[in-house]
Design an enzyme around this catalytic site. Structure first.
Site, PDB file in Angstrom:
ATOM      1  N   SER A  46       3.766   9.076  -9.713  1.00  0.00           N
ATOM      2  CA  SER A  46       2.706   8.550  -8.360  1.00  0.00           C
ATOM      3  C   SER A  46       1.043  10.185  -8.601  1.00  0.00           C
ATOM      4  O   SER A  46       0.280   9.749  -9.362  1.00  0.00           O
ATOM      5  CB  SER A  46       3.188   9.090  -6.507  1.00  0.00           C
ATOM      6  OG  SER A  46       2.568   8.614  -5.927  1.00  0.00           O
ATOM      7  N   ASP A  62       0.352   2.899  -4.728  1.00  0.00           N
ATOM      8  CA  ASP A  62       0.969   2.842  -3.145  1.00  0.00           C
ATOM      9  C   ASP A  62       0.741   3.728  -2.772  1.00  0.00           C
ATOM     10  O   ASP A  62       1.299   3.942  -0.346  1.00  0.00           O
ATOM     11  CB  ASP A  62       2.453   3.393  -3.424  1.00  0.00           C
ATOM     12  CG  ASP A  62       3.046   4.925  -3.564  1.00  0.00           C
ATOM     13  OD1 ASP A  62       2.180   5.654  -4.202  1.00  0.00           O
ATOM     14  OD2 ASP A  62       4.204   4.947  -3.620  1.00  0.00           O
ATOM     15  N   ASP A 119      -0.386   5.034  -8.711  1.00  0.00           N
ATOM     16  CA  ASP A 119       0.706   3.943  -8.780  1.00  0.00           C
ATOM     17  C   ASP A 119       0.489   3.181  -7.736  1.00  0.00           C
ATOM     18  O   ASP A 119       0.797   2.173  -6.950  1.00  0.00           O
ATOM     19  CB  ASP A 119       2.566   4.121  -8.260  1.00  0.00           C
ATOM     20  CG  ASP A 119       2.593   4.841  -7.050  1.00  0.00           C
ATOM     21  OD1 ASP A 119       1.539   5.315  -6.763  1.00  0.00           O
ATOM     22  OD2 ASP A 119       3.691   4.486  -6.890  1.00  0.00           O
ATOM     23  N   ASP A 153      -3.887   6.623  -5.431  1.00  0.00           N
ATOM     24  CA  ASP A 153      -3.555   7.055  -6.469  1.00  0.00           C
ATOM     25  C   ASP A 153      -3.013   6.483  -7.803  1.00  0.00           C
ATOM     26  O   ASP A 153      -3.037   4.768  -7.949  1.00  0.00           O
ATOM     27  CB  ASP A 153      -2.051   8.165  -5.778  1.00  0.00           C
ATOM     28  CG  ASP A 153      -1.129   7.065  -5.408  1.00  0.00           C
ATOM     29  OD1 ASP A 153      -1.040   5.771  -5.278  1.00  0.00           O
ATOM     30  OD2 ASP A 153       0.291   7.175  -5.270  1.00  0.00           O
TER      31      ASP A 153
END
Length: 489
Positions: A139, A282, A280, A278
């Site tokens: 993340s 999400d 990833d 960020d």
């Protein structure tokens, strides 16, 4: 169900492993003696996460894949498939391939997407006959970290019970037994990602972002291949920052945890707004047309008001976390809304939304879940809908934020605590508990204190919020000092 996502019998996908091998042969090759595991639980608030080469390694990922495969197929009537995606970290290829080897050893097919956002894995898992999904990503963490996130067949974060079962297998106390006659196969399936992008745009077909100039900070991460094209296909003029996959620089002084460059770019280009993802994708944070940060509290408030006015927000409920600002909470209640707080972590927000029937929830850090359009936190989905709200309102985002609420001064400090035992047991630190009690007594109703161990990083987080900035600053420094003196040594 997305019709194009079916089991791979008869598909032309490339295979990286061949069937064969018995359960006995597989298990004898996975010697538990070669893996050193910490005494504390492996799974945190967002899967397994840590430093590559210290906690995470190829042998560990291999066994995680194997035991995850055993646990996932134990609840399925057929061996099934698992969807695997990754971010751009240098270690992600290694971990994805090792994990895939473990999953195929457990008799499962692997559908490998390659580079993609975490919510893409969740969406495709929920809209196919896959029995689970895995994302390789840490993340917002720095490049040297990585992580393994699991999803169930419904696309939701894997339950605590199943995570415990996987860890039990890793520690040699497995409760699941499955007869494995053949290994599974690994298929490269990057073409499936288009189903996710189509799903993002489908509810916004009537929206045209033409005339809007939008800056995207892609953090050298998982959204680089999707976000620019999606915004451009909806008519926006897009300016991109950090828009190549770069495992050495993912999240480094960019993205949702470092907004300075995005803020400057929005002002320089006279853009309507900017978005920072960020690693990833999400989560997302926004920047208004003046270059000011618009965090998850404001996104929830603005989206909540829109849904409330359309009578599409059951019980006028928003689910957020203990980090939500008091200013946001009081403004939302004054507008007739209800706010429920959970522990920090989107899985807790998601669980509370399912328990209460809530349709909107999220975190100040930019994890936003809107069940009208998605099943998990999705930075790209959130950014598209916020841009649509601004376009439909016909006024700048800065004006929308100014008319929403006043944020109470809130300070957040992270104190690095390498000793995992001290992090987990911070509540037993008497001097720190006494300092917290003094701070709470001094501020009364004029502020809040939140001290907690991070579930994703080796830090203790200290947050102090108060009507007066001086109070917040004083007690933040005092509590940080106590953590440094008694836990960080």
């Amino acid at each position: 169900m997305v019709s194009s996502i079916t089991r791979t019998q008869g598909l032309g996908g490339s295979s990286a492993s061949e069937p064969g091998g018995s359960q006995k042969a597989i298990e004898s090759g996975f010697g538990f003696h070669s893996i050193s595991l910490p005494a504390t639980p492996l799974f945190g608030t967002d899967g397994i996460r840590g430093r590559v080469g210290e906690l995470l390694s190829a042998p560990l990922a291999l066994q995680i894949g194997y035991w995850a495969g055993i646990v996932l197929r134990s609840g399925s009537s057929y061996p099934g498939s698992v969807i695997v995606g990754q971010d751009s970290r240098n270690s992600s290829d290694m971990l994805a391939m090792a994990l895939s080897a473990g999953l195929t050893a457990a008799g499962l097919e692997v559908w490998y997407l390659g580079l993609c956002p975490t919510p893409c894995v969740a969406y495709l898992t929920s809209n196919s006959d896959a029995i689970g999904g895995v994302m390789i990503s840490a993340s917002h963490n720095p490049p040297e970290d990585n992580g393994i996130k699991f999803f169930g067949a419904d696309g939701l974060k894997l339950s605590q019970a199943l995570q415990t079962d996987i860890e039990a297998g890793l520690r040699g106390v497995a409760s699941h037994g499955v007869d494995i006659n053949n290994c599974g196969r690994h298929y490269s399936r990057p073409e499936l990602v288009v189903n996710y992008t189509q799903a993002l745009k489908q509810p916004l077909q009537a929206v045209n972002l033409q005339g809007m100039k939008i800056v995207l900070d892609l953090a050298w991460g998982a959204a680089v291949g999707l976000a620019p094209s999606v915004f451009e296909s909806m008519g926006a003029e897009v300016i991109c920052l950090h828009h190549q996959p770069d495992g050495d620089r993912i999240n480094v002084n960019c993205g949702s945890t470092h907004l300075d460059i995005l803020q400057a770019a929005v002002r320089e280009h006279n853009a309507d707004l900017g978005f920072a993802f960020d690693g990833d994708a999400d989560r997302v944070l926004a920047v208004d047309n003046s270059g000011r940060q618009v965090n998850g509290d404001y996104i929830l408030y603005l989206w909540g008001r829109y849904l409330q006015q359309k009578q599409e927000l059951p019980d006028n409920l928003i689910v957020s976390t203990v980090m939500a600002n008091l200013g946001f909470e009081r403004a939302w209640k004054q507008s007739g809304g209800k706010l429920i707080r959970t522990a920090v972590g989107d899985q807790y927000v998601q669980a509370e939304m399912h328990r209460t029937g809530g349709m909107l929830g999220g975190e100040q850090s930019g994890h936003i879940l809107c069940r009208h359009y998605g099943i998990t936190g999705d930075g790209l989905l959130t950014a598209l809908h916020l841009a649509a709200l601004v376009q439909q309102a016909g006024v700048p985002l800065m004006e929308m934020v100014n008319e929403s609420f006043h944020t109470y001064p809130q300070l957040l400090r992270n104190v690095r605590v390498e000793d995992r035992t001290k992090r987990v047991g911070w509540k037993e630190c008497q001097p720190l508990q006494e300092a917290i009690a003094r701070a709470e007594a001094a501020m009364g109703d004029a502020g809040r204190i939140l001290v907690r161990a991070s579930g994703t990083e080796p830090v203790i987080r200290v947050m102090v919020e108060a009507e007066a900035a001086e109070l917040a600053n004083y007690w933040t420094n005092e509590l940080v000092l106590q953590v440094q003196q008694h836990l960080a040594v």
